[in-house]
Design a protein around this motif. Structure first.
Motif, PDB file in Angstrom:
ATOM      1  N   TYR A 123       0.825  -1.200   0.000  1.00  0.00           N
ATOM      2  CA  TYR A 123       0.000   0.000   0.000  1.00  0.00           C
ATOM      3  C   TYR A 123       0.858   1.248   0.000  1.00  0.00           C
ATOM      4  N   SER A 124       0.253   2.324  -0.420  1.00  0.00           N
ATOM      5  CA  SER A 124       0.857   3.627  -0.211  1.00  0.00           C
ATOM      6  C   SER A 124      -0.089   4.387   0.707  1.00  0.00           C
ATOM      7  N   TYR A 125       0.444   5.313   1.416  1.00  0.00           N
ATOM      8  CA  TYR A 125      -0.403   6.162   2.245  1.00  0.00           C
ATOM      9  C   TYR A 125       0.273   7.514   2.373  1.00  0.00           C
ATOM     10  N   PRO A 126      -0.530   8.550   2.442  1.00  0.00           N
ATOM     11  CA  PRO A 126       0.054   9.887   2.513  1.00  0.00           C
ATOM     12  C   PRO A 126       0.523  10.224   3.924  1.00  0.00           C
ATOM     13  N   THR A 127       1.544  11.037   3.988  1.00  0.00           N
ATOM     14  CA  THR A 127       1.936  11.594   5.283  1.00  0.00           C
ATOM     15  C   THR A 127       0.996  12.769   5.551  1.00  0.00           C
ATOM     16  N   PRO A 128       0.952  13.284   6.760  1.00  0.00           N
ATOM     17  CA  PRO A 128       0.076  14.427   7.034  1.00  0.00           C
ATOM     18  C   PRO A 128       0.362  15.636   6.130  1.00  0.00           C
ATOM     19  N   ALA A 129       1.588  15.757   5.633  1.00  0.00           N
ATOM     20  CA  ALA A 129       1.946  16.911   4.810  1.00  0.00           C
ATOM     21  C   ALA A 129       1.736  16.683   3.311  1.00  0.00           C
ATOM     22  N   THR A 130       1.305  15.484   2.908  1.00  0.00           N
ATOM     23  CA  THR A 130       1.128  15.178   1.488  1.00  0.00           C
ATOM     24  C   THR A 130      -0.011  16.001   0.897  1.00  0.00           C
ATOM     25  N   THR A 131       0.215  16.534  -0.301  1.00  0.00           N
ATOM     26  CA  THR A 131      -0.817  17.314  -0.995  1.00  0.00           C
ATOM     27  C   THR A 131      -1.107  16.690  -2.349  1.00  0.00           C
ATOM     28  N   GLU A 132      -2.159  17.173  -2.993  1.00  0.00           N
ATOM     29  CA  GLU A 132      -2.465  16.713  -4.348  1.00  0.00           C
ATOM     30  C   GLU A 132      -1.336  17.089  -5.308  1.00  0.00           C
ATOM     31  N   VAL A 133      -0.667  18.193  -5.048  1.00  0.00           N
ATOM     32  CA  VAL A 133       0.480  18.597  -5.875  1.00  0.00           C
ATOM     33  C   VAL A 133       1.569  17.530  -5.794  1.00  0.00           C
ATOM     34  N   ASP A 134       1.824  17.002  -4.586  1.00  0.00           N
ATOM     35  CA  ASP A 134       2.828  15.940  -4.424  1.00  0.00           C
ATOM     36  C   ASP A 134       2.450  14.716  -5.249  1.00  0.00           C
ATOM     37  N   ARG A 135       1.173  14.359  -5.213  1.00  0.00           N
ATOM     38  CA  ARG A 135       0.720  13.193  -5.977  1.00  0.00           C
ATOM     39  C   ARG A 135       0.882  13.446  -7.484  1.00  0.00           C
ATOM     40  N   GLY A 136       0.598  14.645  -7.917  1.00  0.00           N
ATOM     41  CA  GLY A 136       0.772  14.995  -9.333  1.00  0.00           C
ATOM     42  C   GLY A 136       2.224  14.908  -9.757  1.00  0.00           C
ATOM     43  N   ILE A 137       3.113  15.358  -8.906  1.00  0.00           N
ATOM     44  CA  ILE A 137       4.551  15.269  -9.203  1.00  0.00           C
ATOM     45  C   ILE A 137       4.977  13.804  -9.320  1.00  0.00           C
ATOM     46  N   LEU A 138       4.483  12.976  -8.406  1.00  0.00           N
ATOM     47  CA  LEU A 138       4.813  11.551  -8.446  1.00  0.00           C
ATOM     48  C   LEU A 138       4.252  10.888  -9.705  1.00  0.00           C
ATOM     49  N   ALA A 139       3.101  11.348 -10.165  1.00  0.00           N
ATOM     50  CA  ALA A 139       2.473  10.753 -11.352  1.00  0.00           C
ATOM     51  C   ALA A 139       3.138  11.179 -12.658  1.00  0.00           C
TER      52      ALA A 139
END
Length: 96
Positions: free
Chosen positions: A60-76
């Motif tokens: 699984y993946s899970y976000p840290t409290p500081a994770t944002t949608e921008v972070d997910r977009g960068i990863l994608a």
């Protein structure tokens, strides 16, 4: 239906024992309940060893409290137009 997820250090411990995970789970249930109850009711088992899959290598993946949608977009985003990432960690539509 019984589903079990084993991850992290517990996964490593279970794998190091060299036991059949389905048999191991049934034996644990026999100890919790009464003898042969789980075994008699058992119909079919399936193990997905995602840790051993060279294309998955995890669970699984899970976000840290500081994770944002921008972070997910960068990863994608692809790297050099040749390496692509997928999965719930890269989802920006709210299904992570």
């Amino acid at each position: 239906v019984l589903t079990a997820f084993v991850g992290g250090s517990r996964y490593e411990t279970l794998t190091s024992l060299g036991v059949d995970p389905v048999r191991f789970a049934l034996e644990e249930l026999e100890e919790i309940f009464r003898p042969r109850l789980a075994t008699r009711a058992f119909a079919e088992g399936f193990v997905a060893d995602w840790g051993a899959d060279p294309f998955v290598r995890g669970l699984y993946s899970y976000p840290t409290p500081a994770t944002t949608e921008v972070d997910r977009g960068i990863l994608a985003a692809p790297l050099a137009g040749r390496v692509f990432f997928a999965g719930e960690a890269t989802d920006t539509a709210g299904h992570s």
